[in-house]
Every structure is written in C-alpha cells, then in structure tokens.
Design an enzyme around this catalytic site. Sequence first.
Site, mmCIF file in Angstrom:
data_model
loop_
_atom_site.group_PDB
_atom_site.id
_atom_site.type_symbol
_atom_site.label_atom_id
_atom_site.label_comp_id
_atom_site.label_asym_id
_atom_site.label_seq_id
_atom_site.Cartn_x
_atom_site.Cartn_y
_atom_site.Cartn_z
ATOM 1 N N ARG A 140 0.849 -1.265 -0.543
ATOM 2 C CA ARG A 140 0.229 -0.003 -0.237
ATOM 3 C C ARG A 140 0.726 1.302 0.263
ATOM 4 O O ARG A 140 0.076 2.252 0.831
ATOM 5 C CB ARG A 140 -0.344 0.037 0.534
ATOM 6 N N LYS A 259 1.424 -8.447 14.379
ATOM 7 C CA LYS A 259 0.441 -8.593 13.420
ATOM 8 C C LYS A 259 0.090 -10.096 13.612
ATOM 9 O O LYS A 259 0.402 -11.020 13.236
ATOM 10 C CB LYS A 259 -0.012 -8.730 12.152
ATOM 11 N N GLU A 263 -5.710 -12.103 8.529
ATOM 12 C CA GLU A 263 -5.859 -12.052 7.326
ATOM 13 C C GLU A 263 -4.308 -12.876 6.710
ATOM 14 O O GLU A 263 -2.990 -12.624 6.154
ATOM 15 C CB GLU A 263 -4.673 -11.042 6.750
ATOM 16 N N ASP A 337 -11.607 -0.625 8.327
ATOM 17 C CA ASP A 337 -10.300 -0.954 7.480
ATOM 18 C C ASP A 337 -10.168 0.199 6.883
ATOM 19 O O ASP A 337 -10.120 0.673 5.403
ATOM 20 C CB ASP A 337 -10.169 -2.093 6.736
ATOM 21 N N GLU A 365 -4.410 4.025 0.942
ATOM 22 C CA GLU A 365 -4.486 3.127 0.102
ATOM 23 C C GLU A 365 -6.337 3.149 -0.156
ATOM 24 O O GLU A 365 -6.313 2.949 -1.018
ATOM 25 C CB GLU A 365 -4.943 1.711 1.214
ATOM 26 N N HIS A 493 -15.894 0.125 2.227
ATOM 27 C CA HIS A 493 -16.075 -0.831 1.579
ATOM 28 C C HIS A 493 -16.157 -1.393 0.052
ATOM 29 O O HIS A 493 -16.891 -2.199 -0.490
ATOM 30 C CB HIS A 493 -15.876 -2.434 2.415
ATOM 31 N N TRP A 515 -15.381 -10.525 1.787
ATOM 32 C CA TRP A 515 -14.355 -9.557 0.939
ATOM 33 C C TRP A 515 -15.448 -8.624 0.032
ATOM 34 O O TRP A 515 -13.999 -8.105 -1.046
ATOM 35 C CB TRP A 515 -13.805 -10.297 0.132
HETATM 36 C C1 BDP Z 1 -5.406 -3.169 4.763
HETATM 37 C C2 BDP Z 1 -4.248 -3.728 4.133
HETATM 38 C C3 BDP Z 1 -3.497 -4.405 4.378
HETATM 39 C C4 BDP Z 1 -3.278 -4.376 4.963
HETATM 40 C C5 BDP Z 1 -3.747 -4.593 6.343
HETATM 41 C C6 BDP Z 1 -3.867 -4.591 7.974
HETATM 42 O O1 BDP Z 1 -5.277 -3.287 2.193
HETATM 43 O O2 BDP Z 1 -2.619 -4.338 2.877
HETATM 44 O O3 BDP Z 1 -1.917 -5.591 5.767
HETATM 45 O O4 BDP Z 1 -4.725 -3.705 6.268
HETATM 46 O O5 BDP Z 1 -3.809 -3.623 8.417
HETATM 47 O O6 BDP Z 1 -5.827 -2.063 5.238
HETATM 48 O O7 BDP Z 1 -2.315 -5.099 8.173
#
Ligand code: BDP
Length: 672
Positions: A140, A259, A263, A337, A365, A493, A515
Amino acid sequence: NDGYDLWLAPADKGAAAAEVTVIGDSQTLQLAAAELRRDLTAAPLPVVLARADAPELAALGLPTAMLGAEGYLVCAATVAGRPSLLVTGNSDTGVLYGAFAAIRAQKTGGDLAKLDLTSTPKVRLRVLNHWDNLDGSVERGYAGQSLWDWWTLPDFKDPRYTDYARANAALGINGTVLNNVNASPDTLSAAYIAKAAALADVLRPWGIKVYLSARFSAPIELGGLKTADPLDPQVQAWWKAKSDEIYRAIPDFGGFLVKANSEGQPGPRDYHRTHAEGANMLAAAVAPHGGVVMWRAFVYAETDPDDRAKQAYSEFKPLDGKFADNVLVQVKNGAIDFQPREPFHPLFGAMPKTPMMLELQITKEYLGFATHLAYLGPLFEEVLEADTRAKGKGSTVAKVVDGALEGHDLTGMAGVANIGRDRDWSGSTFNQANWYAFGRLAWDPTLSAEALAREWARQTFGDDPRVVDTAVSMMMESREAVVDYTGPFGLAHLMDTGHHYGPGPWVNDLARPEWNPIYYHKADRSGIGFDRTRTGSNAVAQYAPPVARMLADPRTTPETELLWFHHLAWDWKMKSGRTLWQEMVVRYDRGVATVAHMQRQWDGVKDKVDAERWSKTATYLAIQHNEARWWRDASLVYWMSVNGLSLPEGSLAPEHDLAWYKAQRFPYAPGH
Ligand code: BDP
C-alpha cells in the site's frame, strides 16, 4: 522545486543567520544548533541551547520540571550575563524539539523577539509504521520503492536516512517500525538486525527509536523449532535470546509490532492461546531491556462472518486487564479498515486497563493512492474528537489515546507511513501534509486540522497569503469530497478487487463473504445499508450505552454514518427533506464538483507556485476529477440497477453502462 525539502525548506539565503551557542556537548545539541543556524534568521538575540540541568541555567528558576522528558521551553532569558533566546528542555531531544519549534514559529509568522514557547508531548510513543518489505516493495505504498535500501545496508547509510530523521524530529515523531506488519521472519535474522542497527545509529541522535514487526512463527522459520506456541518454554527462550541479540546491536531498540491471526498471519490462536498470552510472551522477552510490544487488534476470522466490524471488540474486550504492563493494543481508527469515513472503533473506551494505541493510515489506500488530493487532518481530528462516553461526556478518543481518561502513562499513536523513494517522499506535495498532520497530532491530539493545514502550507509554499489560503481551502474540503464521490452516508468498502483504487460496489464473487462490497452495503430493491442495530448484527451494543442508544435509531444517528448502522429504504426522508436516493445523488455530484472547485482554486495560484510543484499538482487534480466522475458514474449506474430508480431531473447521466465499469481491470496498480 521537487518537494524534497518537505517542511524544512531552508530560510531565505540573504538573511543573517542566527548566532547560536551550545552549552554542553552532545551530538543532538550540535544537530539542533545546526538547524537553527541554517533556518533561523534575523534573530534579535543570540540563541543559547542548553539542557535544563546545565549549571548556567541553575539561577534562572525556569519552570522546566513540568516539561517532562521530551518537552521544551523557548524564551528570552539572561544566560551567563547575556540576554539571549534560550532553547531548553530536560533532555537533548527536548532541546532539539525546542529548536524545531522556534524555526516553525518563525516560518509561520511568529515574532522571535516575543517568542515564548512551551510544550510537552501528550503521547509517549509517536511512531511511523512502514509497511516496507525486504525486497524493496511497499505494501500500500504509492511513493516509489522503500526508503530503506536493505541491500546496501549496513555499510551504506544513504543521506536520505538523515533527511528522513530531520523531517520526523521536526514534528516530534520518536519511533519508526521499519518493516511491514505482514513480516518476513528474515527481518529477525542476524544479517537484518545488523541493517536495522545501522539505521538506528542514524536515527538515534534525532530522538528516534527503531522498532521491528515480528512474525509470530519466527521461532519455527528461523529457530527450527516445531512450534511457536507462546506457552512453550523453548519458544519463550527463543524470543528471549532473540531479544537479547537485538538489544546487543540496538541498545535502545523500541520493541515489537505484531499482526497476529489476521489475514493469514500466524499467531497465538493457532495454538488455542489468547492474544494476551501471545503478546505477554514477547513482552517478557523485551521487558528487561525496557522494550514494548504493540499488539494489533486488527483481526477478523472466517469463523465469525456475522459482522466483521464486531470481531476485534469481541476478541479483545474480554482480555482487558490480562496484558503485561509493557503491551499496548494498537487499534485502527475504525472497526473495518481505514475507509474514507468510519465511526470510531468501539474498542476505544472499552478496555480501560489496557493502553490503547491509535493506528491511523497516512498512506491513502482507500482515498485515491498518491494521486487524489485528500488531506487527512479532518479524518484524524474527527476520530480523536469522537466521544466514546466511556466515563461520561468528554471521554474522547484523544483522551483514551493520551492516557488522560484511564490514567495510563504508556501511550502511543501510530501512522502507516506514506513515504517512499520518490523525490517528494510521499508521491505528491499535498500528501506530505498527511505525514505532517499525523506527526503534529501525535505530539498533541488536540491540535486543529485546519491550523495544521495552515502551518504546513506556510512552511511548504512560503508566506504569500493567497497561496496559503488557497492551499488550506483546498485541503479542508478535500477529504469530504472523497467521501462524497466514493460512498456517502457511511457506505464503505466499495472498492474493486485487489487494487483498492476504483469502484466495485457490485463485487460479489470473492471467497469470503466479508471480502465482497455487497456484504457491506447490502443494497437491494427496497433499500441500502448494513443494519447494525438489534434487528441486525447489533454492533451498536459494543459502544457505551449513550452512544449505543443514539446509534440504534436512524433519526439520531449522524447522517454521515447513517448507512454504516442502518438499512434504510431508498425513499427514507433525509434532514434536507430529500429522499435518501436523491440525497445520495446530490453527494456524488458534490464530490465531483468539489474536485472541480479545487482545480479552479489551484489554477488561481499558478503564477505564485513554482512550476514543478504546480503542474504536477494540477495534473493530479485532473486525474482526480476524471476518477471522481468514474466513481460517481459507476456507483450510480450500479445503484440504479439494484433499485430501479432513475436519476433526479437535471442530473448528469453516467458516461457508460454497468457492463463497461465492471469490465475495467487494473492488474498493475501500485502497492498491492
Ligand atoms: C489492509 C491492507 C492490507 C494490510 C492490512 C493490515 O489492505 O494490505 O496488510 O490492512 O492493516 O488495509 O494489516
């Protein structure tokens, strides 16, 4: 002017440099003096830099105790018998911040003869998060390759690292996480620790500590262990040894950012342990060295598809009180997000025993990458001012974050950096303002977005009031314009798959329900919006009772967040008297019109801004105008396919049909 100088443009070469004396000797004080010699001009008094404990200041009785470790005082004082402009603080870094504050004051119109500045940061950890990968790409990131040239480190210390440090120190930023939260285990290998140590050496004199994102499974990948279970003694020993190794190379290492179980990242949940158990294991490893763990709350799992917005709260709230003293939980401003607008995250105010670190995204982003002009000061301000009501009225997110509400001393704010190797650092001149606003707000979350826009514009474009007023006016309307043309009234989103740049409200074919944009807007023939009240996911119940009550009723929900919390009929009556549908069209149109307005304003200062920065900005505004129109048209044409309504009289017909918008592909968009 290619924008390289950021807010540190050197002062007028013709004016006399300030006479600067340093009492004491440290590299940091010398750097502070050099800044003043370069950028402070026509000082009416000689300038003296000294730490507050210098014997020469003992007799002055200055109120320095209240400055804390990093605050500064700049005032007229007689030092060693000489009337001077004194810049002081309890640490060398405090003095450095004072020097930058004096320069900023002069560049923004302050009178040096009357200078009397005192300030102490309200937040302890003021940290950039680089999402930079070891291969030089930036997740990003829209401003070129990573600033860190890992390949030539640790031997070659690019002078840009020093300029980066100066720019940050000028804002009071005191920490930087060098690598992506989607972390490679190699970051923690001996070779990369040496590289990080070289960067730490450059940044240290500027008061900036280095942190690393840690991959939770590193004991397996690097250590050859069979598990990364946080309760396994071998795993604990591995992290302890690894931390000791890092601290041998970087004695003032700040700590880890993690993290986990988000994801696809590994984490303690893989071993049926809680986030607290995972965080505390790392916290124990860095605690003997004074380090911290910044543990992210950005989690969402397939197992709870009911409402993604509820998941972080559900998982973390029960852990309040279970985290070690040197852990901060790092929470994004909103529950989904980094969308152009989100209500504040319900975790703020909900975990009184835990330091809550606010995470903001400086890189845009979801707000048009580097191309679109969107000043994020108002977005940051909006979340900081939001009232959680956790302890009655006035329990703002700012007070949660700066520790005032719950009495925390360990506090922090993180900004996902928008910095790369582009000459202008951030991909456009105006994007620099977002880095600037983040840094200044991390120092003092009560500063106003508009005042910061003005401060930035004066240091960036000089003091011609026409240019400054124009820049500020454009900046202050820019973020709302993006909200308007990408999705008004709390829609979120809605972007297309993969690149997060353009519209894709129709997307419904991705593997996991959350998603897909259709999961978020839930538009059908009868209405639009996500019901988060009792009849829906009841996410509103995660807020303190007065906030929950307000959000439970569409008539008391702020219209800006209406469709985030409610599913409403297309003919729902808005405060304007128009129907929801009509009002949505008004907003999409307003978004496009605002970009046109920004273009006209920028055209008006063509003769007053250097050609390089003016024309790049003008070109980017033209791109933004086209793309605002694209967002508007694609969105409207899709909503109409769902609701069967037509556009109100006089409204511009979308340029293409829905099939055309759906067919657009952007496989090489930057920053994936
Ligand atoms: C989202 C992004 C992703 C990041 C994620 C995060 O799309 O690339 O890894 O957040 O914050 O916004 O971990």
